[in-house]
Write a protein that holds these residues in place. Structure first.
Motif, PDB file in Angstrom:
ATOM      1  N   SER A   1      -3.364  -0.435  -2.953  1.00  0.00           N
ATOM      2  CA  SER A   1      -3.884   0.696  -2.177  1.00  0.00           C
ATOM      3  C   SER A   1      -3.742   2.048  -2.867  1.00  0.00           C
ATOM      4  CB  SER A   1      -3.139   0.797  -0.828  1.00  0.00           C
ATOM      5  OG  SER A   1      -3.116  -0.412  -0.120  1.00  0.00           O
ATOM      6  N   HIS A   2      -3.095   2.115  -4.029  1.00  0.00           N
ATOM      7  CA  HIS A   2      -2.622   3.416  -4.489  1.00  0.00           C
ATOM      8  C   HIS A   2      -2.442   3.437  -6.004  1.00  0.00           C
ATOM      9  CE1 HIS A   2      -0.457   7.213  -3.566  1.00  0.00           C
ATOM     10  NE2 HIS A   2       0.354   6.905  -4.567  1.00  0.00           N
ATOM     11  N   ALA A   3      -2.623   4.592  -6.585  1.00  0.00           N
ATOM     12  CA  ALA A   3      -2.116   4.971  -7.912  1.00  0.00           C
ATOM     13  C   ALA A   3      -2.975   4.565  -9.104  1.00  0.00           C
ATOM     14  CB  ALA A   3      -0.702   4.437  -8.125  1.00  0.00           C
ATOM     15  N   TYR A   4      -3.711   3.476  -9.017  1.00  0.00           N
ATOM     16  CA  TYR A   4      -4.412   2.994 -10.200  1.00  0.00           C
ATOM     17  C   TYR A   4      -5.922   2.984  -9.997  1.00  0.00           C
ATOM     18  CZ  TYR A   4       0.246   1.640 -11.699  1.00  0.00           C
ATOM     19  OH  TYR A   4       1.571   1.669 -12.062  1.00  0.00           O
ATOM     20  N   GLY A   5      -6.457   4.139  -9.606  1.00  0.00           N
ATOM     21  CA  GLY A   5      -7.897   4.244  -9.448  1.00  0.00           C
ATOM     22  C   GLY A   5      -8.389   3.596  -8.174  1.00  0.00           C
TER      23      GLY A   5
ATOM     24  N   PHE B   1       8.402  -8.491  -0.304  1.00  0.00           N
ATOM     25  CA  PHE B   1       7.189  -7.693  -0.395  1.00  0.00           C
ATOM     26  C   PHE B   1       7.577  -6.228  -0.230  1.00  0.00           C
ATOM     27  CE2 PHE B   1       5.683 -11.862   0.629  1.00  0.00           C
ATOM     28  CZ  PHE B   1       4.445 -11.979   0.023  1.00  0.00           C
ATOM     29  N   ASP B   2       7.140  -5.394  -1.171  1.00  0.00           N
ATOM     30  CA  ASP B   2       7.577  -4.006  -1.236  1.00  0.00           C
ATOM     31  C   ASP B   2       6.407  -3.060  -1.032  1.00  0.00           C
ATOM     32  OD1 ASP B   2       9.992  -2.176  -2.428  1.00  0.00           O
ATOM     33  OD2 ASP B   2       8.040  -1.430  -3.089  1.00  0.00           O
ATOM     34  N   THR B   3       6.504  -2.210   0.000  1.00  0.00           N
ATOM     35  CA  THR B   3       5.473  -1.225   0.275  1.00  0.00           C
ATOM     36  C   THR B   3       6.140   0.124   0.510  1.00  0.00           C
ATOM     37  OG1 THR B   3       3.573  -0.688   1.701  1.00  0.00           O
ATOM     38  CG2 THR B   3       5.416  -1.847   2.740  1.00  0.00           C
ATOM     39  N   ALA B   4       5.385   1.116   0.969  1.00  0.00           N
ATOM     40  CA  ALA B   4       5.934   2.451   1.228  1.00  0.00           C
ATOM     41  C   ALA B   4       4.940   3.258   2.040  1.00  0.00           C
ATOM     42  CB  ALA B   4       6.238   3.182  -0.087  1.00  0.00           C
ATOM     43  N   ALA B   5       5.471   4.241   2.768  1.00  0.00           N
ATOM     44  CA  ALA B   5       4.600   5.146   3.522  1.00  0.00           C
ATOM     45  C   ALA B   5       3.645   5.896   2.597  1.00  0.00           C
ATOM     46  CB  ALA B   5       5.445   6.133   4.317  1.00  0.00           C
ATOM     47  N   LEU B   6       4.087   6.175   1.362  1.00  0.00           N
ATOM     48  CA  LEU B   6       3.261   6.936   0.427  1.00  0.00           C
ATOM     49  C   LEU B   6       2.015   6.185  -0.005  1.00  0.00           C
ATOM     50  CD1 LEU B   6       2.999   9.465  -1.484  1.00  0.00           C
ATOM     51  CD2 LEU B   6       4.080   8.020  -3.222  1.00  0.00           C
ATOM     52  N   TYR B   7       2.109   4.884  -0.179  1.00  0.00           N
ATOM     53  CA  TYR B   7       1.056   4.115  -0.823  1.00  0.00           C
ATOM     54  C   TYR B   7      -0.223   4.132   0.028  1.00  0.00           C
ATOM     55  CZ  TYR B   7       5.073   2.242  -3.403  1.00  0.00           C
ATOM     56  OH  TYR B   7       6.219   2.096  -4.152  1.00  0.00           O
ATOM     57  N   GLY B   8      -1.230   4.798  -0.489  1.00  0.00           N
ATOM     58  CA  GLY B   8      -2.457   4.938   0.264  1.00  0.00           C
ATOM     59  C   GLY B   8      -2.284   5.796   1.490  1.00  0.00           C
ATOM     60  N   PHE B   9      -1.189   6.567   1.528  1.00  0.00           N
ATOM     61  CA  PHE B   9      -0.880   7.433   2.681  1.00  0.00           C
ATOM     62  C   PHE B   9      -0.914   6.621   3.982  1.00  0.00           C
ATOM     63  CE2 PHE B   9      -2.336  11.626   0.450  1.00  0.00           C
ATOM     64  CZ  PHE B   9      -1.390  11.384  -0.545  1.00  0.00           C
ATOM     65  N   GLY B  10      -0.233   5.493   3.949  1.00  0.00           N
ATOM     66  CA  GLY B  10      -0.134   4.622   5.122  1.00  0.00           C
ATOM     67  C   GLY B  10      -1.006   3.388   5.048  1.00  0.00           C
ATOM     68  N   ALA B  11      -2.024   3.393   4.210  1.00  0.00           N
ATOM     69  CA  ALA B  11      -2.967   2.275   4.157  1.00  0.00           C
ATOM     70  C   ALA B  11      -2.295   0.984   3.685  1.00  0.00           C
ATOM     71  CB  ALA B  11      -4.146   2.619   3.247  1.00  0.00           C
ATOM     72  N   ASN B  12      -1.334   1.102   2.766  1.00  0.00           N
ATOM     73  CA  ASN B  12      -0.700  -0.095   2.247  1.00  0.00           C
ATOM     74  C   ASN B  12       0.179  -0.745   3.306  1.00  0.00           C
ATOM     75  OD1 ASN B  12       1.628  -1.365   0.095  1.00  0.00           O
ATOM     76  ND2 ASN B  12      -0.526  -1.589  -0.444  1.00  0.00           N
TER      77      ASN B  12
ATOM     78  N   GLU C   1      -6.738   0.541 -21.509  1.00  0.00           N
ATOM     79  CA  GLU C   1      -7.297   1.432 -22.517  1.00  0.00           C
ATOM     80  C   GLU C   1      -7.349   2.826 -21.886  1.00  0.00           C
ATOM     81  OE1 GLU C   1      -8.370   3.610 -25.154  1.00  0.00           O
ATOM     82  OE2 GLU C   1      -8.184   1.507 -25.811  1.00  0.00           O
ATOM     83  N   PRO C   2      -6.506   3.740 -22.324  1.00  0.00           N
ATOM     84  CA  PRO C   2      -6.419   5.038 -21.649  1.00  0.00           C
ATOM     85  C   PRO C   2      -7.738   5.762 -21.479  1.00  0.00           C
ATOM     86  CG  PRO C   2      -4.578   4.769 -23.152  1.00  0.00           C
ATOM     87  CD  PRO C   2      -5.503   3.604 -23.393  1.00  0.00           C
ATOM     88  N   THR C   3      -8.624   5.658 -22.466  1.00  0.00           N
ATOM     89  CA  THR C   3      -9.899   6.375 -22.368  1.00  0.00           C
ATOM     90  C   THR C   3     -10.818   5.779 -21.305  1.00  0.00           C
ATOM     91  OG1 THR C   3     -10.875   5.006 -24.118  1.00  0.00           O
ATOM     92  CG2 THR C   3      -9.804   7.076 -24.785  1.00  0.00           C
ATOM     93  N   GLU C   4     -10.478   4.584 -20.808  1.00  0.00           N
ATOM     94  CA  GLU C   4     -11.317   3.928 -19.805  1.00  0.00           C
ATOM     95  C   GLU C   4     -10.675   3.911 -18.423  1.00  0.00           C
ATOM     96  OE1 GLU C   4     -12.193   0.065 -21.334  1.00  0.00           O
ATOM     97  OE2 GLU C   4     -13.277   0.831 -23.088  1.00  0.00           O
ATOM     98  N   LEU C   5      -9.515   4.549 -18.284  1.00  0.00           N
ATOM     99  CA  LEU C   5      -8.858   4.566 -16.983  1.00  0.00           C
ATOM    100  C   LEU C   5      -9.677   5.388 -15.986  1.00  0.00           C
ATOM    101  CD1 LEU C   5      -5.119   5.085 -18.019  1.00  0.00           C
ATOM    102  CD2 LEU C   5      -6.184   2.990 -17.150  1.00  0.00           C
ATOM    103  N   PRO C   6      -9.739   4.929 -14.735  1.00  0.00           N
ATOM    104  CA  PRO C   6     -10.523   5.671 -13.739  1.00  0.00           C
ATOM    105  C   PRO C   6      -9.849   6.983 -13.355  1.00  0.00           C
ATOM    106  CG  PRO C   6      -9.328   3.863 -12.707  1.00  0.00           C
ATOM    107  CD  PRO C   6      -9.140   3.695 -14.182  1.00  0.00           C
ATOM    108  N   ALA C   7     -10.633   7.890 -12.811  1.00  0.00           N
ATOM    109  CA  ALA C   7     -10.093   9.168 -12.353  1.00  0.00           C
ATOM    110  C   ALA C   7      -8.981   8.930 -11.346  1.00  0.00           C
ATOM    111  CB  ALA C   7     -11.207  10.005 -11.730  1.00  0.00           C
ATOM    112  N   LYS C   8      -7.966   9.757 -11.405  1.00  0.00           N
ATOM    113  CA  LYS C   8      -6.811   9.729 -10.506  1.00  0.00           C
ATOM    114  C   LYS C   8      -5.858   8.567 -10.776  1.00  0.00           C
ATOM    115  CE  LYS C   8      -9.035  12.277  -6.761  1.00  0.00           C
ATOM    116  NZ  LYS C   8      -9.349  12.339  -5.316  1.00  0.00           N
TER     117      LYS C   8
END
Length: 344
Positions: free
Chosen positions: A34-38, A61-72, A225-232
């Protein structure tokens, strides 16, 4: 560890203590669903991954309130609700999304509110393991952990954890309420726990939960490949993936891949075996979006990777050989963990 054999060592499959729970040495970090990798996977892909993890024997199973701002948390609660009694469910407070921004807030009133929101999203009456996601430097850790201890007393949480903190902060928190787990980044290229928390957790009977044990995808069969990573994608802001440092790290990765091939395992399996071998109190939580990679990671527990291979891997890539810090200066200033060599 001993030389390779066809037999599966009981110690590799034996549950490791996580407060009142026993869990396999490898769990699942759910952040990247839900979070962090495009762009995250589709709901169907994420659900398949989680259901397969349960079927393959994942317990933690590890989640957090931050991940996807609640979506995860919502995803995990919806998909794993039917398996609630078979899993150990971990989430985190103290760092959330507010008006589209990441905010560190360890005030007791925020922790209490975040816990109630998490319980609703996770569709459960109790969270097995609840972490303070980040130390709020404006709030003494004793106050944050004191509020979390109230959640235990109220029956909303079973055990407490901390994330990205130092050995000294761990000891202060542990004096307020027993800490079951400390979650810090730990991998071949992130050795910060070796500066204090690996020993402190062992002494206190606290599990060390290693997040990003595969170096954010770098120690897998398909490095980013860093040059191909999605925005954000958060790796775009990490020095180890920038143009000044990445080529040097790739050269080290090539050496590691050769060690893995010589011993009949994949690079990811070598990296996970190394982390799990650093102590019987260490639990790794690699994340993935791929069912194939999930099964590859879990198959590490069926391998007897020789000690000489693990030792070689640990010499090739460590705090003195890695190129670049694990976070940029702004993020490093937020984190309480010990610094490690020239790499932060």
């Amino acid at each position: 560890m001993t030389a390779s054999s066809d037999a599966v060592s009981p110690s590799r499959r034996a549950p490791r203590r996580l407060g009142p729970f026993g869990v396999p040495p490898i769990g699942l970090g759910c952040m990247n669903l839900s979070h962090a990798y495009g762009v995250p996977p589709t709901p169907q892909e994420a659900e398949l991954l989680l259901r397969t993890a349960v079927a393959e024997g994942v317990v933690l199973f590890d989640t957090a309130a931050l991940y996807g701002f609640g979506a995860n948390e919502e995803l995990v609660g919806r998909v794993l609700g039917a398996h609630r009694d078979a899993i150990v469910l971990a989430s985190k407070c103290g760092m959330t999304g507010v008006d589209g921004r990441r905010v560190i807030d360890g005030r007791p009133e925020t922790i209490r509110r975040t816990a109630d929101e998490a319980l609703a999203r996770l569709r459960t009456d109790v969270i097995d393991l609840y972490y303070l996601h980040r130390l709020d430097r404006r709030v003494p850790v004793e106050e944050s952990v004191g509020a979390m201890a109230e959640l235990v007393t109220a029956g909303k949480v079973r055990a407490l954890g901390l994330s990205e903190v130092s050995a000294s902060t761990l000891r202060r928190a542990h004096a307020v309420h027993p800490i079951a787990a400390l979650q810090n980044e730990y991998s071949l290229w992130s050795r910060n726990p070796e500066q204090g928390t690996l020993q402190a957790t062992r002494e206190l009977g606290v599990a060390l939960v290693a997040f990003s044990p595969l170096a954010r995808g770098f120690l897998t069969g398909a490095p980013p490949e860093p040059t191909e990573l999605p925005a954000k994608d958060i790796r775009l802001g990490m020095p180890r993936f920038d143009a000044a440092h990445y080529p040097g790290n790739l050269a080290l990765r090539q050496q590691l891949a050769a060690v893995a091939a010589d011993h009949g395992c994949t690079l990811a399996q070598l990296a996970l075996a190394w982390v799990c071998a650093q102590g019987e109190h260490v639990v790794a939580i690699p994340g993935t979006r791929s069912v194939t990679h999930l099964r590859e990671n879990l198959a590490t527990l069926d391998l007897a990777v020789p000690a000489e291979a693990l030792d070689a891997a640990g010499r090739i890539l460590d705090a003195t050989t890695v190129h670049g810090a694990r976070y940029n200066d702004t993020t490093l200033a937020e984190i309480d963990t010990e610094r490690c060599g020239r790499a932060g």
